[in-house]
Write a protein that holds these residues in place. Sequence first.
Motif, PDB file in Angstrom:
ATOM      1  N   MET A  67       0.839  -1.168   0.000  1.00 42.36           N
ATOM      2  CA  MET A  67       0.000   0.000   0.000  1.00 42.36           C
ATOM      3  C   MET A  67       0.891   1.241   0.000  1.00 42.36           C
ATOM      4  O   MET A  67       1.877   1.314   0.721  1.00 42.36           O
ATOM      5  N   VAL A  68       0.530   2.194  -0.813  1.00 44.15           N
ATOM      6  CA  VAL A  68       1.284   3.439  -0.938  1.00 44.15           C
ATOM      7  C   VAL A  68       0.464   4.558  -0.331  1.00 44.15           C
ATOM      8  O   VAL A  68      -0.725   4.680  -0.589  1.00 44.15           O
ATOM      9  N   ARG A  69       1.122   5.362   0.470  1.00 45.51           N
ATOM     10  CA  ARG A  69       0.383   6.483   1.045  1.00 45.51           C
ATOM     11  C   ARG A  69       0.833   7.771   0.378  1.00 45.51           C
ATOM     12  O   ARG A  69       1.991   7.912  -0.039  1.00 45.51           O
ATOM     13  N   PHE A  70      -0.086   8.705   0.286  1.00 45.35           N
ATOM     14  CA  PHE A  70       0.214   9.983  -0.328  1.00 45.35           C
ATOM     15  C   PHE A  70       0.876  10.881   0.706  1.00 45.35           C
ATOM     16  O   PHE A  70       0.364  11.042   1.810  1.00 45.35           O
ATOM     17  N   LYS A  71       1.996  11.463   0.334  1.00 42.99           N
ATOM     18  CA  LYS A  71       2.716  12.337   1.249  1.00 42.99           C
ATOM     19  C   LYS A  71       2.341  13.777   0.934  1.00 42.99           C
ATOM     20  O   LYS A  71       2.334  14.185  -0.220  1.00 42.99           O
ATOM     21  N   ASN A  72       2.020  14.509   1.970  1.00 44.48           N
ATOM     22  CA  ASN A  72       1.560  15.883   1.816  1.00 44.48           C
ATOM     23  C   ASN A  72       2.479  16.850   2.533  1.00 44.48           C
ATOM     24  O   ASN A  72       3.259  16.468   3.403  1.00 44.48           O
ATOM     25  N   ARG A  73       2.339  18.098   2.177  1.00 41.79           N
ATOM     26  CA  ARG A  73       2.929  19.198   2.921  1.00 41.79           C
ATOM     27  C   ARG A  73       1.779  20.074   3.371  1.00 41.79           C
ATOM     28  O   ARG A  73       0.801  20.271   2.648  1.00 41.79           O
ATOM     29  N   TRP A  74       1.895  20.596   4.571  1.00 41.49           N
ATOM     30  CA  TRP A  74       0.881  21.448   5.170  1.00 41.49           C
ATOM     31  C   TRP A  74       1.482  22.833   5.308  1.00 41.49           C
ATOM     32  O   TRP A  74       2.501  23.015   5.974  1.00 41.49           O
ATOM     33  N   ILE A  75       0.867  23.818   4.654  1.00 39.67           N
ATOM     34  CA  ILE A  75       1.380  25.187   4.652  1.00 39.67           C
ATOM     35  C   ILE A  75       0.469  26.041   5.530  1.00 39.67           C
ATOM     36  O   ILE A  75      -0.728  26.150   5.262  1.00 39.67           O
ATOM     37  N   LEU A  76       1.043  26.633   6.555  1.00 42.52           N
ATOM     38  CA  LEU A  76       0.322  27.568   7.418  1.00 42.52           C
ATOM     39  C   LEU A  76       0.666  28.972   6.946  1.00 42.52           C
ATOM     40  O   LEU A  76       1.836  29.363   6.937  1.00 42.52           O
ATOM     41  N   VAL A 105      -0.440  20.643  -9.428  1.00 46.02           N
ATOM     42  CA  VAL A 105      -0.872  21.018  -8.080  1.00 46.02           C
ATOM     43  C   VAL A 105      -2.356  20.773  -7.849  1.00 46.02           C
ATOM     44  O   VAL A 105      -2.780  20.466  -6.736  1.00 46.02           O
ATOM     45  N   GLY A 106      -3.166  20.889  -8.878  1.00 49.16           N
ATOM     46  CA  GLY A 106      -4.615  20.966  -8.744  1.00 49.16           C
ATOM     47  C   GLY A 106      -5.298  19.828  -8.011  1.00 49.16           C
ATOM     48  O   GLY A 106      -6.231  20.060  -7.252  1.00 49.16           O
ATOM     49  N   LEU A 107      -4.846  18.609  -8.216  1.00 46.34           N
ATOM     50  CA  LEU A 107      -5.529  17.473  -7.584  1.00 46.34           C
ATOM     51  C   LEU A 107      -5.331  17.416  -6.075  1.00 46.34           C
ATOM     52  O   LEU A 107      -6.191  16.926  -5.351  1.00 46.34           O
ATOM     53  N   SER A 108      -4.206  17.897  -5.606  1.00 48.01           N
ATOM     54  CA  SER A 108      -3.909  17.747  -4.182  1.00 48.01           C
ATOM     55  C   SER A 108      -4.128  19.019  -3.370  1.00 48.01           C
ATOM     56  O   SER A 108      -4.072  18.973  -2.145  1.00 48.01           O
ATOM     57  N   LEU A 109      -4.389  20.127  -4.003  1.00 48.28           N
ATOM     58  CA  LEU A 109      -4.502  21.405  -3.302  1.00 48.28           C
ATOM     59  C   LEU A 109      -5.861  21.544  -2.626  1.00 48.28           C
ATOM     60  O   LEU A 109      -6.897  21.489  -3.278  1.00 48.28           O
ATOM     61  N   THR A 110      -5.851  21.696  -1.299  1.00 49.09           N
ATOM     62  CA  THR A 110      -7.074  21.939  -0.543  1.00 49.09           C
ATOM     63  C   THR A 110      -6.800  22.923   0.582  1.00 49.09           C
ATOM     64  O   THR A 110      -5.712  22.926   1.153  1.00 49.09           O
ATOM     65  N   VAL A 111      -7.792  23.740   0.883  1.00 51.90           N
ATOM     66  CA  VAL A 111      -7.730  24.629   2.032  1.00 51.90           C
ATOM     67  C   VAL A 111      -8.473  23.923   3.153  1.00 51.90           C
ATOM     68  O   VAL A 111      -9.681  23.726   3.084  1.00 51.90           O
ATOM     69  N   LYS A 112      -7.752  23.504   4.176  1.00 58.12           N
ATOM     70  CA  LYS A 112      -8.348  22.710   5.246  1.00 58.12           C
ATOM     71  C   LYS A 112      -8.923  23.554   6.373  1.00 58.12           C
ATOM     72  O   LYS A 112      -9.843  23.131   7.050  1.00 58.12           O
ATOM     73  N   TYR A 113      -8.365  24.748   6.597  1.00 56.95           N
ATOM     74  CA  TYR A 113      -8.812  25.574   7.720  1.00 56.95           C
ATOM     75  C   TYR A 113      -8.571  27.029   7.391  1.00 56.95           C
ATOM     76  O   TYR A 113      -7.551  27.394   6.785  1.00 56.95           O
ATOM     77  N   ILE A 122      -3.199  24.987   4.397  1.00 56.83           N
ATOM     78  CA  ILE A 122      -3.371  24.474   3.034  1.00 56.83           C
ATOM     79  C   ILE A 122      -2.615  23.160   2.914  1.00 56.83           C
ATOM     80  O   ILE A 122      -1.466  23.051   3.357  1.00 56.83           O
ATOM     81  N   ARG A 123      -3.271  22.163   2.310  1.00 58.85           N
ATOM     82  CA  ARG A 123      -2.633  20.873   2.071  1.00 58.85           C
ATOM     83  C   ARG A 123      -2.315  20.754   0.588  1.00 58.85           C
ATOM     84  O   ARG A 123      -3.129  21.075  -0.267  1.00 58.85           O
ATOM     85  N   VAL A 124      -1.108  20.270   0.289  1.00 54.02           N
ATOM     86  CA  VAL A 124      -0.693  20.060  -1.094  1.00 54.02           C
ATOM     87  C   VAL A 124       0.259  18.865  -1.108  1.00 54.02           C
ATOM     88  O   VAL A 124       0.870  18.539  -0.085  1.00 54.02           O
ATOM     89  N   ALA A 125       0.346  18.195  -2.238  1.00 55.61           N
ATOM     90  CA  ALA A 125       1.242  17.041  -2.362  1.00 55.61           C
ATOM     91  C   ALA A 125       2.691  17.467  -2.136  1.00 55.61           C
ATOM     92  O   ALA A 125       3.086  18.589  -2.459  1.00 55.61           O
ATOM     93  N   ARG A 126       3.464  16.554  -1.557  1.00 53.16           N
ATOM     94  CA  ARG A 126       4.843  16.871  -1.185  1.00 53.16           C
ATOM     95  C   ARG A 126       5.686  17.288  -2.382  1.00 53.16           C
ATOM     96  O   ARG A 126       6.468  18.232  -2.301  1.00 53.16           O
ATOM     97  N   ASP A 127       5.526  16.608  -3.499  1.00 52.53           N
ATOM     98  CA  ASP A 127       6.363  16.897  -4.665  1.00 52.53           C
ATOM     99  C   ASP A 127       6.057  18.246  -5.300  1.00 52.53           C
ATOM    100  O   ASP A 127       6.910  18.830  -5.955  1.00 52.53           O
ATOM    101  N   GLN A 128       4.838  18.753  -5.114  1.00 47.98           N
ATOM    102  CA  GLN A 128       4.448  20.008  -5.742  1.00 47.98           C
ATOM    103  C   GLN A 128       4.301  21.163  -4.757  1.00 47.98           C
ATOM    104  O   GLN A 128       3.784  22.211  -5.109  1.00 47.98           O
ATOM    105  N   SER A 179      -3.621  32.141  -9.273  1.00 48.40           N
ATOM    106  CA  SER A 179      -2.204  32.483  -9.177  1.00 48.40           C
ATOM    107  C   SER A 179      -1.331  31.400  -9.810  1.00 48.40           C
ATOM    108  O   SER A 179      -0.370  31.704 -10.516  1.00 48.40           O
ATOM    109  N   VAL A 180      -1.672  30.136  -9.564  1.00 48.47           N
ATOM    110  CA  VAL A 180      -0.912  29.042 -10.181  1.00 48.47           C
ATOM    111  C   VAL A 180      -1.075  29.085 -11.695  1.00 48.47           C
ATOM    112  O   VAL A 180      -0.099  28.951 -12.436  1.00 48.47           O
ATOM    113  N   LEU A 181      -2.303  29.290 -12.168  1.00 43.74           N
ATOM    114  CA  LEU A 181      -2.536  29.331 -13.616  1.00 43.74           C
ATOM    115  C   LEU A 181      -1.804  30.484 -14.282  1.00 43.74           C
ATOM    116  O   LEU A 181      -1.221  30.323 -15.355  1.00 43.74           O
ATOM    117  N   SER A 182      -1.829  31.658 -13.670  1.00 43.83           N
ATOM    118  CA  SER A 182      -1.203  32.821 -14.311  1.00 43.83           C
ATOM    119  C   SER A 182       0.322  32.776 -14.227  1.00 43.83           C
ATOM    120  O   SER A 182       0.992  33.308 -15.107  1.00 43.83           O
TER     121      SER A 182
END
Length: 159
Positions: free
Chosen positions: A1-10, A57-65, A75-81, A44-47
């Motif tokens: 099983m592979v888990r998705f690694k994220n980065r959390w940006i405050l 970035v689009g699939l993993s980008l979420t605003v959690k709080y 903000i949560r985003v995939a580790r590689d992006q 901002s990412v598109l421009s």
Amino acid sequence: MVRFKNRWILVEFIPVSQGTAQLGKVGSGNKLDGKVIWAALKQSVLSNFGDTGWGAVGLSLTVKYFSPTTNICIIRVARDQHNIAWAALTLLTAIEGGRYIPNVIHVSGTIKHAQLAAIAHNREIVARYRAMSKNPALYQDSYDTFLETSALEIEAMHD
């Protein structure tokens, strides 16, 4: 099983009015929320990075709080992006016509460390607001309930 690694940006969004930052204004009448921040970040990412950047970035980008009182956001985003998302945040200047300075406070690999940093930053901001109001140290105000409720909201977040 592979888990998705994220980065959390405050990140803190500091409102700017006529060239000066409104650091002392709590809940300064802005209309920010998670959806508005996500849409501004997408634009901002598109421009700045085009469709390729958004595709990464689009699939993993979420605003959690988001806290409208202190203008902090997790903000949560995939580790590689996460570098693309961080750069797009840094290049962001306006959200819904309002000017903001995004201040990245903390980047972590786990949600727990992002939560701890957000709670600590909330306490720091409230202490700054209390110092500006020159109230006694033991003075009870609405910030006490804000700190309690925001800590519960932040700790309730799950990956």
